[in-house]
Design a protein around this motif. Sequence first.
Motif, PDB file in Angstrom:
ATOM      1  N   ASN A   1     -17.016  -5.618  -1.499  1.00  0.00           N
ATOM      2  CA  ASN A   1     -15.947  -6.554  -1.816  1.00  0.00           C
ATOM      3  C   ASN A   1     -14.587  -5.862  -1.737  1.00  0.00           C
ATOM      4  N   THR A   2     -14.531  -4.683  -2.326  1.00  0.00           N
ATOM      5  CA  THR A   2     -13.277  -3.932  -2.314  1.00  0.00           C
ATOM      6  C   THR A   2     -12.872  -3.587  -0.885  1.00  0.00           C
ATOM      7  N   TRP A   3     -13.849  -3.130  -0.115  1.00  0.00           N
ATOM      8  CA  TRP A   3     -13.569  -2.764   1.271  1.00  0.00           C
ATOM      9  C   TRP A   3     -12.991  -3.942   2.065  1.00  0.00           C
ATOM     10  N   PHE A   4     -13.608  -5.095   1.933  1.00  0.00           N
ATOM     11  CA  PHE A   4     -13.179  -6.231   2.752  1.00  0.00           C
ATOM     12  C   PHE A   4     -11.788  -6.715   2.326  1.00  0.00           C
ATOM     13  N   LEU A   5     -11.547  -6.718   1.031  1.00  0.00           N
ATOM     14  CA  LEU A   5     -10.218  -7.102   0.547  1.00  0.00           C
ATOM     15  C   LEU A   5      -9.155  -6.160   1.108  1.00  0.00           C
ATOM     16  N   LYS A   6      -9.489  -4.891   1.083  1.00  0.00           N
ATOM     17  CA  LYS A   6      -8.552  -3.884   1.578  1.00  0.00           C
ATOM     18  C   LYS A   6      -8.323  -4.055   3.079  1.00  0.00           C
ATOM     19  N   TRP A   7      -9.397  -4.305   3.792  1.00  0.00           N
ATOM     20  CA  TRP A   7      -9.289  -4.504   5.242  1.00  0.00           C
ATOM     21  C   TRP A   7      -8.387  -5.696   5.558  1.00  0.00           C
ATOM     22  N   LEU A   8      -8.609  -6.780   4.853  1.00  0.00           N
ATOM     23  CA  LEU A   8      -7.795  -7.979   5.066  1.00  0.00           C
ATOM     24  C   LEU A   8      -6.333  -7.689   4.744  1.00  0.00           C
ATOM     25  N   THR A   9      -6.128  -6.992   3.640  1.00  0.00           N
ATOM     26  CA  THR A   9      -4.764  -6.636   3.236  1.00  0.00           C
ATOM     27  C   THR A   9      -4.080  -5.800   4.316  1.00  0.00           C
ATOM     28  N   ASP A  10      -4.805  -4.816   4.827  1.00  0.00           N
ATOM     29  CA  ASP A  10      -4.233  -3.951   5.857  1.00  0.00           C
ATOM     30  C   ASP A  10      -3.894  -4.758   7.111  1.00  0.00           C
ATOM     31  N   GLU A  11      -4.778  -5.659   7.489  1.00  0.00           N
ATOM     32  CA  GLU A  11      -4.501  -6.484   8.665  1.00  0.00           C
ATOM     33  C   GLU A  11      -3.235  -7.303   8.451  1.00  0.00           C
ATOM     34  N   ILE A  12      -3.121  -7.895   7.286  1.00  0.00           N
ATOM     35  CA  ILE A  12      -1.927  -8.695   6.984  1.00  0.00           C
ATOM     36  C   ILE A  12      -0.676  -7.823   7.052  1.00  0.00           C
ATOM     37  N   HIS A  13      -0.757  -6.691   6.433  1.00  0.00           N
ATOM     38  CA  HIS A  13       0.426  -5.820   6.361  1.00  0.00           C
ATOM     39  C   HIS A  13       0.796  -5.214   7.717  1.00  0.00           C
ATOM     40  N   THR A  14      -0.168  -5.205   8.641  1.00  0.00           N
ATOM     41  CA  THR A  14       0.149  -4.769   9.999  1.00  0.00           C
ATOM     42  C   THR A  14       1.256  -5.642  10.588  1.00  0.00           C
ATOM     43  N   TYR A  15       1.184  -6.920  10.249  1.00  0.00           N
ATOM     44  CA  TYR A  15       2.155  -7.853  10.831  1.00  0.00           C
ATOM     45  C   TYR A  15       3.239  -8.264   9.846  1.00  0.00           C
ATOM     46  N   ASP A  16       3.017  -8.004   8.603  1.00  0.00           N
ATOM     47  CA  ASP A  16       3.964  -8.467   7.584  1.00  0.00           C
ATOM     48  C   ASP A  16       3.983  -7.436   6.466  1.00  0.00           C
ATOM     49  N   PRO A  17       4.488  -6.263   6.799  1.00  0.00           N
ATOM     50  CA  PRO A  17       4.374  -5.168   5.833  1.00  0.00           C
ATOM     51  C   PRO A  17       5.129  -5.440   4.542  1.00  0.00           C
ATOM     52  N   GLY A  18       4.520  -5.046   3.441  1.00  0.00           N
ATOM     53  CA  GLY A  18       5.198  -5.133   2.150  1.00  0.00           C
ATOM     54  C   GLY A  18       5.077  -6.481   1.477  1.00  0.00           C
ATOM     55  N   ARG A  19       4.541  -7.432   2.180  1.00  0.00           N
ATOM     56  CA  ARG A  19       4.418  -8.788   1.607  1.00  0.00           C
ATOM     57  C   ARG A  19       3.445  -8.763   0.420  1.00  0.00           C
ATOM     58  N   PRO A  20       3.782  -9.444  -0.667  1.00  0.00           N
ATOM     59  CA  PRO A  20       2.865  -9.504  -1.816  1.00  0.00           C
ATOM     60  C   PRO A  20       1.475 -10.008  -1.430  1.00  0.00           C
ATOM     61  N   ILE A  21       0.493  -9.371  -2.009  1.00  0.00           N
ATOM     62  CA  ILE A  21      -0.908  -9.745  -1.789  1.00  0.00           C
ATOM     63  C   ILE A  21      -1.514 -10.084  -3.146  1.00  0.00           C
ATOM     64  N   HIS A  22      -2.193 -11.225  -3.154  1.00  0.00           N
ATOM     65  CA  HIS A  22      -2.760 -11.719  -4.411  1.00  0.00           C
ATOM     66  C   HIS A  22      -4.193 -12.156  -4.152  1.00  0.00           C
ATOM     67  N   VAL A  23      -5.081 -11.919  -5.100  1.00  0.00           N
ATOM     68  CA  VAL A  23      -6.476 -12.346  -4.912  1.00  0.00           C
ATOM     69  C   VAL A  23      -6.992 -13.046  -6.167  1.00  0.00           C
ATOM     70  N   ASN A  24      -7.713 -14.131  -5.936  1.00  0.00           N
ATOM     71  CA  ASN A  24      -8.305 -14.850  -7.061  1.00  0.00           C
ATOM     72  C   ASN A  24      -9.816 -14.729  -7.040  1.00  0.00           C
ATOM     73  N   ASN A  25     -10.362 -14.010  -8.029  1.00  0.00           N
ATOM     74  CA  ASN A  25     -11.816 -14.024  -8.222  1.00  0.00           C
ATOM     75  C   ASN A  25     -12.208 -15.351  -8.857  1.00  0.00           C
ATOM     76  N   HIS A  26     -13.483 -15.534  -9.142  1.00  0.00           N
ATOM     77  CA  HIS A  26     -13.926 -16.818  -9.724  1.00  0.00           C
ATOM     78  C   HIS A  26     -15.227 -16.629 -10.483  1.00  0.00           C
ATOM     79  N   ALA A  27     -15.572 -17.659 -11.269  1.00  0.00           N
ATOM     80  CA  ALA A  27     -16.820 -17.626 -12.047  1.00  0.00           C
ATOM     81  C   ALA A  27     -16.984 -16.264 -12.700  1.00  0.00           C
ATOM     82  N   ILE A  28     -15.921 -15.828 -13.337  1.00  0.00           N
ATOM     83  CA  ILE A  28     -15.869 -14.426 -13.749  1.00  0.00           C
ATOM     84  C   ILE A  28     -16.939 -14.051 -14.764  1.00  0.00           C
ATOM     85  N   PHE A  29     -17.379 -15.001 -15.573  1.00  0.00           N
ATOM     86  CA  PHE A  29     -18.391 -14.647 -16.579  1.00  0.00           C
ATOM     87  C   PHE A  29     -19.722 -14.284 -15.911  1.00  0.00           C
TER      88      PHE A  29
END
Lengths: 677, 677, 677
Positions: free
Chosen positions: C203-231
């Motif tokens: 999970n961590t790896w994929f989030l990071k990969w997605l973040t890096d891809e985004i930042h390739t084209y839009d560096p520095g842009r805020p990144i936010h993630v929503n988990n769910h069903a946390i219990f």
Amino acid sequence: MYRYLFKKIVFIFLTAVPVLTAIQAVCQTSKNEVPMIGAEVFIEPGQTPEEIDTWFRRLKEAGMTVTRIRMFESYMHKPDGSWDYSLFDLAFRAAEKYDIKIYGNLFPVTSFTDVGGFKFPRDEDHLKSIAVYIKHLVTHFKQFSSLYGWVPINEPGVGRIPNQEFSKNKFIAWKEKEPVSAYNSKGYDQFDFADERFLVDYNTWFLKWLTDEIHTYDPGRPIHVNNHAIFQNAAEYNFPEWRKFLTSLGGSAHASWHFGYFTREQYAVAVSANSEMLRSGAGNIPWLMTELQGGNNTYSGYAAMCPTKEEISQWLWITIGTESKGTIFWCLNPRASGFEAGEWAMLDFQDEPTDRMKAASEVIAVIQKNKNLFANARVVESGIDVLYSRESLWIEKKLQTGGPFYEGRNTGGVMKSALAYFEALGEMGIQSGFREFSEYDFTKSDYKGSTIVLAHQISIPSGYWKSLAHFVDKGGKLIVDGLTGFYNENAVNIMKTGFPLQDLFGGNIKEYKLIDDIFDLKLPDANLTLPAHLWKGTIKAVSAKPVGVSNNEIIASLNQYGKGEVIWIPSLVGLGSRIKKDYTQLSYLLEKEATLSLEDIPFRFVELQNGLLMKTMQSAKSIITIIINKSAEKRDVQLQGKGIKLKPRTLYADNGGSVSNATVQIFPEETIVIEWR
Amino acid sequence: MYRYLFKKIVFIFLTAVPVLTAIQAVCQTSKNEVPMIGAEVFIEPGQTPEEIDTWFRRLKEAGMTVTRIRMFESYMHKPDGSWDYSLFDLAFRAAEKYDIKIYGNLFPVTSFTDVGGFKFPRDEDHLKSIAVYIKHLVTHFKQFSSLYGWVPINEPGVGRIPNQEFSKNKFIAWKEKEPVSAYNSKGYDQFDFADERFLVDYNTWFLKWLTDEIHTYDPGRPIHVNNHAIFQNAAEYNFPEWRKFLTSLGGSAHASWHFGYFTREQYAVAVSANSEMLRSGAGNIPWLMTELQGGNNTYSGYAAMCPTKEEISQWLWITIGTESKGTIFWCLNPRASGFEAGEWAMLDFQDEPTDRMKAASEVIAVIQKNKNLFANARVVESGIDVLYSRESLWIEKKLQTGGPFYEGRNTGGVMKSALAYFEALGEMGIQSGFREFSEYDFTKSDYKGSTIVLAHQISIPSGYWKSLAHFVDKGGKLIVDGLTGFYNENAVNIMKTGFPLQDLFGGNIKEYKLIDDIFDLKLPDANLTLPAHLWKGTIKAVSAKPVGVSNNEIIASLNQYGKGEVIWIPSLVGLGSRIKKDYTQLSYLLEKEATLSLEDIPFRFVELQNGLLMKTMQSAKSIITIIINKSAEKRDVQLQGKGIKLKPRTLYADNGGSVSNATVQIFPEETIVIEWR
Amino acid sequence: MYRYLFKKIVFIFLTAVPVLTAIQAVCQTSKNEVPMIGAEVFIEPGQTPEEIDTWFRRLKEAGMTVTRIRMFESYMHKPDGSWDYSLFDLAFRAAEKYDIKIYGNLFPVTSFTDVGGFKFPRDEDHLKSIAVYIKHLVTHFKQFSSLYGWVPINEPGVGRIPNQEFSKNKFIAWKEKEPVSAYNSKGYDQFDFADERFLVDYNTWFLKWLTDEIHTYDPGRPIHVNNHAIFQNAAEYNFPEWRKFLTSLGGSAHASWHFGYFTREQYAVAVSANSEMLRSGAGNIPWLMTELQGGNNTYSGYAAMCPTKEEISQWLWITIGTESKGTIFWCLNPRASGFEAGEWAMLDFQDEPTDRMKAASEVIAVIQKNKNLFANARVVESGIDVLYSRESLWIEKKLQTGGPFYEGRNTGGVMKSALAYFEALGEMGIQSGFREFSEYDFTKSDYKGSTIVLAHQISIPSGYWKSLAHFVDKGGKLIVDGLTGFYNENAVNIMKTGFPLQDLFGGNIKEYKLIDDIFDLKLPDANLTLPAHLWKGTIKAVSAKPVGVSNNEIIASLNQYGKGEVIWIPSLVGLGSRIKKDYTQLSYLLEKEATLSLEDIPFRFVELQNGLLMKTMQSAKSIITIIINKSAEKRDVQLQGKGIKLKPRTLYADNGGSVSNATVQIFPEETIVIEWR
């Protein structure tokens, strides 16, 4: 090859024979030995020599004389192919030191998450690898004098044919030999129950194969097998065949895994029925309870629980009262790893005895003080046997279609119906047999004083139609309940026309009607109102006489046949009573109909004792009665029978119970054991 | 080839034509025939000629005139490829002897454990083998004068597209022709419901194919089909299409298999609704109840039961009261083998009639005594129809996501909501129609006096938007309940904006809010407190007038549209009442809102009769009322309507019921049938 | 290529940099910003420009400043391979017009029926196609000033490793690097929990990969993630690792999907616990509630519901009171198509604000009026933290064996036990932390005044044994409940011998015994009778002193260790209280044992307030208290603590509540927010 054979012969001469001699002298190979009580030592890597030593010392201190050990191939057979037995050697040597006998339980390599072990080989290579394991295991450990016997497999019984090459091939080969059912149902189309019939034979074959492999390297060594979940798995076992190569029969009886048909208050009677099934299965060989729940559950077990010390005593006395030659608790020390980690144990985390272990010790002390008494004690047969048929269980399972849950119609209805009569008789203080049809002796020439109960045994296989007629003809009494005899062994309805049991039963069924979950079945002449479940059957009498009529239809009949008779109540009055948790009316029926001569039975209760049970044994001139009170109140139990003239001596009572004349005072959860001379 | 054709032509000339002439004269091909009652004879190897003869004699003795037989290919087509019809010939000859007409039910080879038969071919070869079977079967049996008609398949309706080659190929081909839904949801993305739409067409195609194959060898022979589990399977049937090639429509209505939406007390109204659905489906062709549960269940059926003799009478009278041209009980004799062995029968194990069989005979006797009366009896339409849409059922099923069970949200909510209104009207003594949208006649130019109830029909397909508007515009009354119209046929929410029914309903929904399992919906102006279930809808009125306001929000409205009007209560008050088992408040609503002119209806109850129902027919100048009391107490039912001036004559009453003036005295479980002239 | 690079650089220079500057000034990238409230605009084809404009206007009118949009590739990427962003451009322009900030939620092509989106790529080609989508999406939309940040995936967390090529290959590669657990369990065999450990990393790896891809084209842009069903899913998240690349952490908290461990009355405390878990997970970065249920359910959601306007206020205030920098309701406008059509919305079908939307606006107005106050408000830590361990959740799930349902033994027992203490503290008016072990700061040198609660945390991983000892040694207080510490991280029982926590706890467990679903655990010295669930543990004390004795066995103990102490009650008294719905006794225990100095805490309730909760924040010199009353009656709540000297000012009260001195009057369902200065 020559060398090998020679060496083998020498080896047997040098080692096996003397060991065997020793064994013969010890225990559990005949019915005249003192019961041996023990607990399983669980051996796994990570344990220290000191710990292992402690556990065997604890067994010794508790008076225990036997254990069983899972001989994990995984922990002996190294990745490089070499064998390292040292961990288990520690255990076998500790056993020698403390004079404990070990049943070595074969456990060939399986996955770490496979708690109970596989039941059949996957393929030919797997079979070969098992043979190699057996060779190494057996040749190594037979050197220890602490080795008592081998358990070739843990808990055979698997529910269905495994979807694996080896089993499928075996099935194909088996089918070629036994393509169809022996009975052809008069030309009617039929299920063949090939899967079910094969599975029975396949279990027997594999047990025999394992036994032969063991005996190749350790000839003559006692072989013991523990079945499990017997109320569900009984249909898969052919005990009479097993007797031919087993030294003793055994079973696993874990309340939390296996007693789903019972409430906690009924666990004592569940152990009783389980024990009777094993006694019946064992026949001429001894039996022992190989696994009995000894400790707490966290995540394993279905209905998780921790036995109380009183339950430990109850269960132990029940196995003894059912002629067990021993009981091994599962387990002594908790395993640390895997499913069941930290569970089931008789010792606490400091390796100190729990109250359960102490309770077991106290029972052992009584046995040790009265060795001869218990060595020669035999169940006093009441003459009453509750019979179930494998085929009834097969058919019930096969025909499930879903829908709302009804006890009598869902899987379990057949077994629970039989249990109902066993339980009712127990509350009357009567010890009945609980047997598969194949385990009953139909070869006698006189059955006077004998009763067979057929409670909702939906299938009576054709092979037993004559046997039952013979039994009644020669003086036996047959009590028939529910949909007994609805099908033959192929699930063909045989009541439709030409009912093969018509002469014996004195008529045929007109029809069954589903009435309600519980309804009253009134037999006014007998002054009985029996609670009945689901179906009400009506009888078309031929020779039988009505003993119950409702709306001008016969709902119960009595048929004289030869020297015996058949009472037929084709409604589920056994299971109805069980569901209502009230055996009062059923006990009146049994009182009236079963052959219960007080001249033949040493003891029984004067009145129905709800929540109590009694086991009765005879040993030389002594009668032993074991009474257990599972009710919530103190009871003053009056006994009757030819034994009341004898003098009582309390051998054991764990809550202040006592006996005076023929009245036993017993407190809740108490077990009281009395010798009468 | 020439020879073959020639022989075939000759054969048709010599045999088929005269037979057809005979048939036309007999029954069930028009709506003006006397209803024929019968029971299915189950034929299987093992049976004797004497037994088979007995069964047909029993039919005759009971006044029965029709049967249905499963024509098992397995029992005709021998392993060597030859055909042996002798077992079934016995039956057809016995039928000739006792003057019983037979529906031959095709049953191509399937496994012994396949109780109901397959519903679609597996592959092309399978289809060919079915064709071969039909050729042999039909050409052989059409020679018998006892052959009445063919049932091409048993109980079509399968739930989902089979995962088999043939079906998958058909689906692919179908998709090429009908790739998308006809309606495009204004550009919104959407489910295509291709599986569901295909399955409807596929069922129709296969029925038609079977019919054509049969008619190739036996042209003109009546064709009849029985659907099943209609409350679940209705979404899979396209009855209007079927009418084009069927002679008559039928159904299987087995309480234990099919009435899961009902309690036992509701089984009578379940038969009533089932019958109405068949009557509606049949349209211009006759219908009959092909299978009606006749006997006891042991292991088969979901909610196992045995009908009482009173239930047999109730069910039979209900089918007659719904214009059925006949009913065939499942079954006469119990099959001996397989699932269902020893179950379901109207005869007992001695082949004697049970009380259920006798009850059926008594009903038959009444019909026979009043042949003309019943031959020409037609349902008196109340003008009220409860409509359901196939698409609502599809969508409800598709959108299930799990979670706690709520009647209105889980599968079944749509159908149960419609049933609620049907049941409430029944307790008011009013016979309403129960129709799929496609079965309602929207082509009339005047709907004065007509009411349509749309109870929680979550999808109104776009094709009906104009139809409904036309209906109201021309004087019809629309009663709208629950989430009716929430989606179009593609599960697209159409209330969001541009609600297409806004003009008709007079507004749009503001929002639905899930309130509670049951809550009170108060309409103070109407003095009503309706029990509602789950959601409360609020209305944004445009032209509609509020008739209920809560917290300043409109919760019920009335809209004039053309000559008619729409009452809209967007909460589940139907299902709420059903769950609470109390239709009192709902009946007040219907009393007020439905077009219930006493001048049009011959009879209805003066007051709501909880647990009762009434069916009303007209035959020439006679009115027939059939009243059934499923309550636990005796009732004195007052009737009202233009029929009360007529003179009553009790045709049938099975528990002492009677009629005096316009008051009917009826006992629990009783059915009373009265002719008024 | 050159041109491309050049254009890219220019683009970044011209657009991205200024935008970023703007963003930094706005919000949610630091903890000192005013919370932003909003609702998700659902964009799909079929919508008109006018509708889209309306929705953004509605946000503006309600005072909302933020939204989130699912950027469906399906609706941008045309079948011919071209890209058409026009639909979404409408939304981004409308956002600019009304000054709304947008979180763009990546949503690569998936099936129409996939409501939540896939969580991992299927194969390498799929991964590439995601990269292409990101490139197009990000480079296009970063031009809008309304773009605030990116959400790389919707609701990561999947339960198990997908059975797909990509994931399986990743697992294989991962295993090569991390073949076994870091801790070897002293030579005992063990589960490896490779699946579970991998899933966390994956999970961590994929989030990071997605973040890096985004930042390739839009560096520095805020990144936010929503988990769910946390219990349920907490065991799959490694928040401390996520912090390294996220700008802010988020979550989805939908009562109907996610709060299965709670009743409706408990949904407020569920939001509170969920928020605390996010606050703890976020650590040094801000957090916001990305999705909060805003509207009604029809078919979606498990426990379908519609929030009341009071619940909307409660939930909103709770997130604010837990230091959230914002909350986005799901959703503003209902989607028309697919699962969820017509559901969840804050606007009605006429796009008018519902009472829920108005309730949110009123909360927003209070925040806007007190911007500085809320921008700088920080949770007042009580010093008490409830800790849970990922490994306890893994083991509990792994060891399930079936059987009757017991709260503490089935999946959920670990989490519910922790929640019990959190809930009890809430009813005492105390805000505790709720943290995974890895989120607690064990590096401090003084823990005086700090308490850690370990409630039935069955596994304490070896890595924390020293940490816990350090915590206590340095003055911390440890409260230990249930089977805490039964296993190490590999499910090996560590209590058997050589219990590694013996010095810290002051002894070891003798044994656990399953007693009953609920039983009384009496601690007479403390005058407590705690309701306990399932197991009763007994303690073998070494250095600890008994504080509870039953049958001569220690059932609770207190151990001094360094400057701190450990209270150990090895029975499930937390969960027992929760099941009995009565925290009275547990609150007395906490009162006595937790470090609850009134000198440190500004406010708490004087008495346990069943059904109430309070959140306390500090902002400069102000204390903010948020009190919610979920009981059915009005309450006069007395407060205590060092804050009672301050002067109260009611900022918000939605049902007439008020404050006078240190007594707060609060009505059922009311939320009252008070500033004390």
